[in-house]
Design an enzyme around this catalytic site. Sequence first.
Site, PDB file in Angstrom:
ATOM      1  N   CYS A  93       0.849  -1.197   0.000  1.00  0.00           N
ATOM      2  CA  CYS A  93       0.000   0.000   0.000  1.00  0.00           C
ATOM      3  C   CYS A  93       0.889   1.254   0.000  1.00  0.00           C
ATOM      4  O   CYS A  93       2.110   1.164   0.084  1.00  0.00           O
ATOM      5  CB  CYS A  93      -0.935   0.003   1.209  1.00  0.00           C
ATOM      6  SG  CYS A  93      -0.069   0.114   2.775  1.00  0.00           S
ATOM      7  N   CYS A  97       3.503   1.557   2.732  1.00  0.00           N
ATOM      8  CA  CYS A  97       4.670   0.682   2.600  1.00  0.00           C
ATOM      9  C   CYS A  97       5.673   1.287   1.613  1.00  0.00           C
ATOM     10  O   CYS A  97       6.879   1.253   1.833  1.00  0.00           O
ATOM     11  CB  CYS A  97       4.266  -0.702   2.092  1.00  0.00           C
ATOM     12  SG  CYS A  97       2.882  -1.410   2.982  1.00  0.00           S
TER      13      CYS A  97
END
Lengths: 323, 81
Positions: free
Chosen positions: B10, B13
């Site tokens: 995502c 991250c």
Amino acid sequence: MFFPVQKFADFVTYTVFKIPQGSKLASAVNFFIFDTIKIFILLFLIVFVITFIRSFFSPEKTREILSHKKQNIFLAHILAALLGIVTPFCSCSAVPLFIGFVEAGIPLGVTFSYLIAAPMVNEVALGLLYANFGLKIALIYVLSGEIIAIVSGILIGKLNLEKYVEDYVFKIKVGNVQIAEDKKTLNQRLKETLEFTIELIKKVWVFVVVGIGIGAFLHGYIPTGALAKIAGKNNPFAVIFATALGIPLYSNAAGIIPLVSEFRRLGVSMGTSLSFMMSVTALSLPEMILLRRVLKPKLLGIFVAIVGCGIIITGYLFNLILG
Amino acid sequence: MVIKVLGGGCANCKKLMENAKKAAEELGIEAHFEEVKDIEKIMSYGVMRTPALVVDEKLIFSGRVTGVEEIKEILKKEAGK
């Protein structure tokens, strides 16, 4: 507390912009300035406080606490729902959380109480509710979210649905690594809390401002009670409709809540508004797609149905109580 | 030094990975970077919140994105051992 803010909004509207008092535009502009400042102050304070409290709880700790509470299942549900409010949760973490809990031997129902409470009682929603409607409504939101989480979890637990969890979940071994984070000093905690709060507000502010903007427009130009017929107390389907409408709107949760006070003025009843907010935060499409990785479709369906019913019942209940 | 970011890929991250790379670069540390997206591997670190940062197989933190400066501090500490 907000008297100076009102003063400032009046000053900008009537003195700086020179908009004649009493005009529709003045009403909209004044409302926009006042509400934006007020909402951001309250949002900041509430997110900060919740984030700070959260820094003492982690899902790893929650897992630890819950895995020792297996004897008293009812207490475990309540605890799970309470911990759901205070543990940080982003929908990306739904899958690892779920696996971690199940692997620790926490019953499926208790895991769901946690998984439902976490997004349902959302700190941004709580902050905005408090800013717009005051303490009573904010508390009702928390309380009903908790009750839905507890009851839904108990129901899911009673139905023995373990077979509808994807098989690989039970095969995963969770490592037991200690994170050094728990030994943070107060200053570190405060600093991280502040950083997180600013980060979060950066993420949602556009939605909030757009929401207030639309609200301000409605405030200035749409007469009070305009929606009373379609979404007021007398339409028995309003709550169901509002709940269904909330599901695909997840990403705009922060923008919808400032609007809700306007919906109220236009005649949408409180229970209907509450159902709408809860479905926006708790039944989000992206989270369901993530949860599909660990839940078979049948369990996912049951989860949505139970939580959806809970939200709808809350809506009707509060329409009865609050009007 | 092996630096791993655990997470489903995502936005958070990616941001953490970017910050970690920048931190290592600014410190002049030779590092091998790895994105760990496999849920079984993520769970093997005991992580329940993503993104998480792992340096030389040691879990540093999970569930948040940290700035370049903080990661630099961490890397300095880990490299000094």
